[in-house]
Design a protein around this motif. Sequence first.
Motif, mmCIF file in Angstrom:
data_model
loop_
_atom_site.group_PDB
_atom_site.id
_atom_site.type_symbol
_atom_site.label_atom_id
_atom_site.label_comp_id
_atom_site.label_asym_id
_atom_site.label_seq_id
_atom_site.Cartn_x
_atom_site.Cartn_y
_atom_site.Cartn_z
ATOM 1 N N ILE A 190 0.837 -1.200 0.000
ATOM 2 C CA ILE A 190 0.000 0.000 0.000
ATOM 3 C C ILE A 190 0.873 1.251 0.000
ATOM 4 N N ALA A 191 1.914 1.246 0.833
ATOM 5 C CA ALA A 191 2.808 2.407 0.892
ATOM 6 C C ALA A 191 3.493 2.649 -0.447
ATOM 7 N N ASP A 192 3.944 1.576 -1.119
ATOM 8 C CA ASP A 192 4.583 1.728 -2.420
ATOM 9 C C ASP A 192 3.590 2.172 -3.490
ATOM 10 N N THR A 193 2.319 1.850 -3.301
ATOM 11 C CA THR A 193 1.288 2.301 -4.235
ATOM 12 C C THR A 193 1.143 3.818 -4.183
ATOM 13 N N LEU A 194 1.496 4.412 -3.061
ATOM 14 C CA LEU A 194 1.381 5.860 -2.883
ATOM 15 C C LEU A 194 2.582 6.619 -3.423
ATOM 16 N N THR A 195 3.510 5.902 -4.074
ATOM 17 C CA THR A 195 4.685 6.536 -4.680
ATOM 18 C C THR A 195 4.487 6.648 -6.187
ATOM 19 N N PRO A 196 5.258 7.505 -6.851
ATOM 20 C CA PRO A 196 5.120 7.654 -8.306
ATOM 21 C C PRO A 196 5.358 6.365 -9.088
ATOM 22 N N SER A 197 6.200 5.466 -8.555
ATOM 23 C CA SER A 197 6.498 4.219 -9.274
ATOM 24 C C SER A 197 5.345 3.222 -9.201
ATOM 25 N N GLY A 198 4.564 3.281 -8.124
ATOM 26 C CA GLY A 198 3.417 2.396 -7.992
ATOM 27 C C GLY A 198 3.775 0.930 -7.830
ATOM 28 N N VAL A 199 2.739 0.088 -7.903
ATOM 29 C CA VAL A 199 2.895 -1.353 -7.701
ATOM 30 C C VAL A 199 2.040 -2.114 -8.718
ATOM 31 N N LYS A 200 2.583 -3.203 -9.241
ATOM 32 C CA LYS A 200 1.837 -4.071 -10.161
ATOM 33 C C LYS A 200 1.148 -5.158 -9.335
ATOM 34 N N TRP A 201 0.054 -4.798 -8.713
ATOM 35 C CA TRP A 201 -0.623 -5.680 -7.764
ATOM 36 C C TRP A 201 -1.020 -7.024 -8.365
ATOM 37 N N LEU A 202 -1.367 -7.058 -9.645
ATOM 38 C CA LEU A 202 -1.893 -8.278 -10.267
ATOM 39 C C LEU A 202 -0.909 -8.936 -11.226
ATOM 40 N N TYR A 203 0.353 -8.533 -11.204
ATOM 41 C CA TYR A 203 1.372 -9.143 -12.043
ATOM 42 C C TYR A 203 1.509 -10.631 -11.677
ATOM 43 N N PRO A 204 1.631 -11.573 -12.649
ATOM 44 C CA PRO A 204 1.848 -11.374 -14.083
ATOM 45 C C PRO A 204 0.565 -11.404 -14.920
ATOM 46 N N LEU A 205 -0.603 -11.435 -14.275
ATOM 47 C CA LEU A 205 -1.850 -11.411 -15.053
ATOM 48 C C LEU A 205 -1.946 -10.134 -15.880
ATOM 49 N N LYS A 207 0.373 -6.234 -16.424
ATOM 50 C CA LYS A 207 1.509 -5.401 -16.056
ATOM 51 C C LYS A 207 1.074 -3.988 -15.672
ATOM 52 N N LYS A 208 -0.224 -3.801 -15.522
ATOM 53 C CA LYS A 208 -0.743 -2.489 -15.150
ATOM 54 C C LYS A 208 -0.203 -2.074 -13.780
ATOM 55 N N THR A 209 0.295 -0.864 -13.709
ATOM 56 C CA THR A 209 0.820 -0.331 -12.459
ATOM 57 C C THR A 209 -0.250 0.489 -11.757
ATOM 58 N N PHE A 210 -0.512 0.143 -10.528
ATOM 59 C CA PHE A 210 -1.482 0.873 -9.728
ATOM 60 C C PHE A 210 -0.724 1.871 -8.857
ATOM 61 N N LYS A 211 -1.102 3.127 -8.919
ATOM 62 C CA LYS A 211 -0.408 4.139 -8.129
ATOM 63 C C LYS A 211 -1.332 5.296 -7.789
ATOM 64 N N LEU A 212 -1.090 5.844 -6.642
ATOM 65 C CA LEU A 212 -1.828 7.003 -6.160
ATOM 66 C C LEU A 212 -0.823 7.908 -5.444
ATOM 67 N N PRO A 213 0.098 8.482 -6.213
ATOM 68 C CA PRO A 213 1.188 9.237 -5.589
ATOM 69 C C PRO A 213 0.687 10.418 -4.781
#
Length: 217
Positions: A190-205, A207-213
Amino acid sequence: MKGTTHLAIGVAIGVAAAASHPFEAKHAALYVAVAAFSSLSADLDGTSLLSGKLNRTAKIVHWLMIWGGIALVSAAAGVYIAQGELRLTWAVPAVTVLLLGLVLGNGAIRNALVCAIGLGLIYGGYAGDMNWLIGLGAFIAWVPWLNHRGLTHTVWAAAAWWGIGLGLERQLPLDGIAQTALWGYLSHLIADTLTPSGVKWLYPLTKKTFKLPIGKL
């Protein structure tokens, strides 16, 4: 996000978990250790990005954690060899301190050391008939060779971590350890999702990056 921030969040989760259950010093230490390690375990993958951000004081703490962890693990191993008994209330904090030190390092040597610890945990789990420990060892041995913010930063990894925590909870037994481990792990994602780089929560299904910087973290 900085490793110190992840760690602070994990410690807070551990303290909250300890406060919500009947208090015993050794149990409180376990809640904090499990949450703290869980909050950083996702960054066991790849070459760590943390060591370059450490100031001089943090680097001293880093090495103290490594050598302190080695001493604690050696003590726990000595008890196991001498008495044939794995005392989890000693072993879990010992391994946690050592791995927290290693997660702040980087490079092939760091990865090899983490992998070696994982292999040791697999052996310990096999010898002690503890499937959760085998799972933890497999996780620790495997993830250092993965790309950073890849599979360890997914819902699948969080689910696997919860399964490991559930096994530990049943082994102790200590109510709430699995939930503490899960929230510690999720706090990192969750913390990494709040950064500009975001997180690929559903990888490898996907590659969409989820982020809320929300700024530079």
